[in-house]
Design a protein around this motif. Structure first.
Motif, PDB file in Angstrom:
ATOM      1  N   ILE A  86       0.893  -1.135   0.061  1.00 24.61           N
ATOM      2  CA  ILE A  86      -0.136   0.028   0.033  1.00 24.61           C
ATOM      3  C   ILE A  86       0.880   1.403  -0.136  1.00 24.61           C
ATOM      4  O   ILE A  86       0.690   2.302  -0.679  1.00 24.61           O
ATOM      5  CB  ILE A  86      -0.950   0.021   1.278  1.00 24.61           C
ATOM      6  CG1 ILE A  86      -2.088   0.942   0.848  1.00 24.61           C
ATOM      7  CG2 ILE A  86      -0.347   0.304   2.502  1.00 24.61           C
ATOM      8  CD1 ILE A  86      -3.026   0.583  -0.193  1.00 24.61           C
ATOM      9  N   THR A  87       1.899   1.139   0.642  1.00 25.94           N
ATOM     10  CA  THR A  87       2.926   2.272   0.448  1.00 25.94           C
ATOM     11  C   THR A  87       3.389   2.898  -0.727  1.00 25.94           C
ATOM     12  O   THR A  87       3.377   3.701  -1.265  1.00 25.94           O
ATOM     13  CB  THR A  87       4.028   1.971   1.415  1.00 25.94           C
ATOM     14  OG1 THR A  87       3.800   2.098   2.895  1.00 25.94           O
ATOM     15  CG2 THR A  87       5.214   3.294   1.475  1.00 25.94           C
ATOM     16  N   SER A  90       0.499   4.025  -2.889  1.00 27.55           N
ATOM     17  CA  SER A  90       0.247   5.464  -2.315  1.00 27.55           C
ATOM     18  C   SER A  90       1.037   6.430  -2.655  1.00 27.55           C
ATOM     19  O   SER A  90       0.806   7.461  -3.141  1.00 27.55           O
ATOM     20  CB  SER A  90       0.072   5.563  -0.736  1.00 27.55           C
ATOM     21  OG  SER A  90      -0.655   4.462  -0.181  1.00 27.55           O
ATOM     22  N   VAL A  94       0.003   9.622  -5.227  1.00 22.87           N
ATOM     23  CA  VAL A  94       0.135  10.861  -4.677  1.00 22.87           C
ATOM     24  C   VAL A  94       1.142  11.783  -5.175  1.00 22.87           C
ATOM     25  O   VAL A  94       1.006  12.846  -5.567  1.00 22.87           O
ATOM     26  CB  VAL A  94       0.535  10.736  -3.136  1.00 22.87           C
ATOM     27  CG1 VAL A  94       0.710  12.325  -2.595  1.00 22.87           C
ATOM     28  CG2 VAL A  94      -0.768  10.323  -2.187  1.00 22.87           C
ATOM     29  N   SER A 116      -6.968   2.496  -8.362  1.00 24.98           N
ATOM     30  CA  SER A 116      -6.990   3.259  -7.340  1.00 24.98           C
ATOM     31  C   SER A 116      -8.295   2.425  -6.360  1.00 24.98           C
ATOM     32  O   SER A 116      -7.753   2.403  -5.029  1.00 24.98           O
ATOM     33  CB  SER A 116      -7.179   4.662  -7.275  1.00 24.98           C
ATOM     34  OG  SER A 116      -8.794   4.867  -7.899  1.00 24.98           O
ATOM     35  N   SER A 123      -6.699  -3.196   0.720  1.00 22.17           N
ATOM     36  CA  SER A 123      -6.264  -2.630   2.013  1.00 22.17           C
ATOM     37  C   SER A 123      -7.317  -2.802   2.928  1.00 22.17           C
ATOM     38  O   SER A 123      -7.052  -3.263   4.502  1.00 22.17           O
ATOM     39  CB  SER A 123      -5.881  -1.050   2.054  1.00 22.17           C
ATOM     40  OG  SER A 123      -5.367  -0.436   3.172  1.00 22.17           O
ATOM     41  N   GLN A 167     -10.177  10.119  -2.297  1.00 22.30           N
ATOM     42  CA  GLN A 167      -8.990   8.952  -2.533  1.00 22.30           C
ATOM     43  C   GLN A 167      -7.719   9.562  -2.316  1.00 22.30           C
ATOM     44  O   GLN A 167      -6.798   8.870  -1.721  1.00 22.30           O
ATOM     45  CB  GLN A 167      -9.416   8.098  -3.675  1.00 22.30           C
ATOM     46  CG  GLN A 167     -10.410   7.172  -3.731  1.00 22.30           C
ATOM     47  CD  GLN A 167     -10.591   6.186  -4.817  1.00 22.30           C
ATOM     48  OE1 GLN A 167      -9.591   6.114  -5.520  1.00 22.30           O
ATOM     49  NE2 GLN A 167     -11.509   5.543  -4.951  1.00 22.30           N
ATOM     50  N   THR A 170      -6.925   9.858   1.246  1.00 24.44           N
ATOM     51  CA  THR A 170      -6.791   8.499   1.763  1.00 24.44           C
ATOM     52  C   THR A 170      -5.403   7.726   1.693  1.00 24.44           C
ATOM     53  O   THR A 170      -4.810   7.270   2.456  1.00 24.44           O
ATOM     54  CB  THR A 170      -7.921   7.498   1.032  1.00 24.44           C
ATOM     55  OG1 THR A 170      -9.149   8.301   1.374  1.00 24.44           O
ATOM     56  CG2 THR A 170      -7.996   5.966   1.907  1.00 24.44           C
ATOM     57  N   TYR A 171      -4.887   8.237   0.485  1.00 23.14           N
ATOM     58  CA  TYR A 171      -3.705   7.490  -0.208  1.00 23.14           C
ATOM     59  C   TYR A 171      -2.533   8.260   0.661  1.00 23.14           C
ATOM     60  O   TYR A 171      -1.393   7.864   1.057  1.00 23.14           O
ATOM     61  CB  TYR A 171      -3.514   7.673  -1.559  1.00 23.14           C
ATOM     62  CG  TYR A 171      -3.986   6.359  -2.118  1.00 23.14           C
ATOM     63  CD1 TYR A 171      -3.424   5.439  -1.863  1.00 23.14           C
ATOM     64  CD2 TYR A 171      -5.062   6.517  -3.383  1.00 23.14           C
ATOM     65  CE1 TYR A 171      -4.032   4.214  -2.567  1.00 23.14           C
ATOM     66  CE2 TYR A 171      -5.706   5.505  -3.825  1.00 23.14           C
ATOM     67  CZ  TYR A 171      -5.137   4.258  -3.564  1.00 23.14           C
ATOM     68  OH  TYR A 171      -5.626   3.202  -4.283  1.00 23.14           O
ATOM     69  N   LEU A 174      -2.407   6.622   3.954  1.00 23.94           N
ATOM     70  CA  LEU A 174      -2.016   5.279   3.915  1.00 23.94           C
ATOM     71  C   LEU A 174      -0.402   5.418   3.889  1.00 23.94           C
ATOM     72  O   LEU A 174       0.298   4.251   4.076  1.00 23.94           O
ATOM     73  CB  LEU A 174      -2.651   4.712   2.938  1.00 23.94           C
ATOM     74  CG  LEU A 174      -3.860   4.197   3.077  1.00 23.94           C
ATOM     75  CD1 LEU A 174      -4.685   3.754   1.971  1.00 23.94           C
ATOM     76  CD2 LEU A 174      -4.050   3.012   4.234  1.00 23.94           C
ATOM     77  N   ILE A 175       0.278   6.511   3.459  1.00 23.01           N
ATOM     78  CA  ILE A 175       1.551   6.232   3.418  1.00 23.01           C
ATOM     79  C   ILE A 175       2.214   6.313   4.528  1.00 23.01           C
ATOM     80  O   ILE A 175       3.367   5.573   4.655  1.00 23.01           O
ATOM     81  CB  ILE A 175       2.279   7.913   2.538  1.00 23.01           C
ATOM     82  CG1 ILE A 175       1.722   8.000   1.117  1.00 23.01           C
ATOM     83  CG2 ILE A 175       3.621   8.040   2.508  1.00 23.01           C
ATOM     84  CD1 ILE A 175       2.014   9.440   0.494  1.00 23.01           C
TER      85      ILE A 175
END
Length: 274
Positions: A86-87, A90, A94, A116, A123, A167, A170-171, A174-175
């Protein structure tokens, strides 16, 4: 003859109806979220089982751990792989993808893509699986703050996945999963009796800087971005606006509390090595 023709027509109509239902399901908006969530849960189970098997073969210290420690060992392998996944996703969305670029017309708060949405679903699947384990073994795998963290994460990520709203933010949040592999490695070093090793000290320093960047400075950038684009943010529905504003704020408070503990722990570790 007439009965046979009617039967044939009935079968044909049934086949056409079934094909249309299947087509509608595959193309439905719920297909990607559902399959990605199930995939995230299934992947968590597979990683848990593989970690259990591989660790028993290649890590001698694994057999000497208690039953609960082995459960946590396997659980942390899941969170590590999810964090890497997820990193990476993300950071791409981003900072490198054009999906949320200001150069294109349209509200960035309402932009989404199949990729996305799929990644967020994976996740959500992970957080559901992990929350299930936390509740099942409560409080061995985490206390009340972990339950709150996961519930907030599930609510925010699931909403962004299902509606396509917010979104980007959210990302950004999530970083912060960037810090998870380091935290898990620290636990592994401790569990295998390497708490006084040089690797343990280096790990503490890395966690300090990673946490500072990913969970403190990045959240400051999130709020700054939120402020610059508030004219777009305020057009979200009330639930979306609540989630993209309150959830990061609550997580910021929790991050600061954990950061204080990290600083205290790092000081103790460095003091013991001198």
């Amino acid at each position: 003859m007439l009965v046979s023709e009617q039967a044939t027509m009935g079968i044909t109509l049934y086949q056409n109806h079934a094909e249309q239902l299947l087509k509608d399901y595959v193309l439905a908006d719920s297909f990607i979220p559902c399959t990605s969530i199930i995939g995230g849960i299934f992947a968590s189970k597979v990683v848990y089982d593989l970690t259990q098997t591989i660790s028993a073969i290649y890590f001698k210290s694994y057999a000497s751990l208690s039953k609960m420690q082995r459960v946590e060992w396997n659980n942390r392998a899941i969170s590590t792989l999810h964090a890497i996944f997820i990193t990476t996703i993300s950071l791409y969305f981003v900072f490198w993808s054009d999906l949320y670029s200001d150069q294109f017309a349209g509200l960035i708060t309402l932009r989404c893509s199949q990729l996305s949405t799929f990644a967020l679903g994976v996740s959500v699947g992970y957080f559901l699986a992990d929350l299930g384990m936390i509740l099942w073994f409560y409080p061995a795998l985490g206390g009340f703050e972990y339950v709150i963290h996961h519930l907030l994460s599930i609510a925010a990520v699931a909403y962004a996945m299902l509606t396509g709203e917010g979104q980007l933010y959210t990302y950004m949040v999530l970083i912060s999963e960037t810090t998870t592999p380091g935290i898990n490695l620290r636990w592994y070093l401790d569990a295998t009796g390497k708490k006084r090793s040089r690797a343990y000290v280096i790990n503490g320093v890395v966690i300090f800087f990673a946490w500072l960047v990913a969970r403190i400075i990045l959240f400051m950038y999130l709020f700054y971005h939120f402020y610059l684009h508030y004219d777009q943010v305020k057009q979200l529905r009330s639930v979306g606006l609540l989630l993209v504003s309150v959830v990061p704020l609550v997580l910021t408070v929790m991050n600061l509390m954990w950061f204080v503990k990290i600083v205290k722990g790092l000081k103790k570790t460095i003091a013991k090595t001198q």
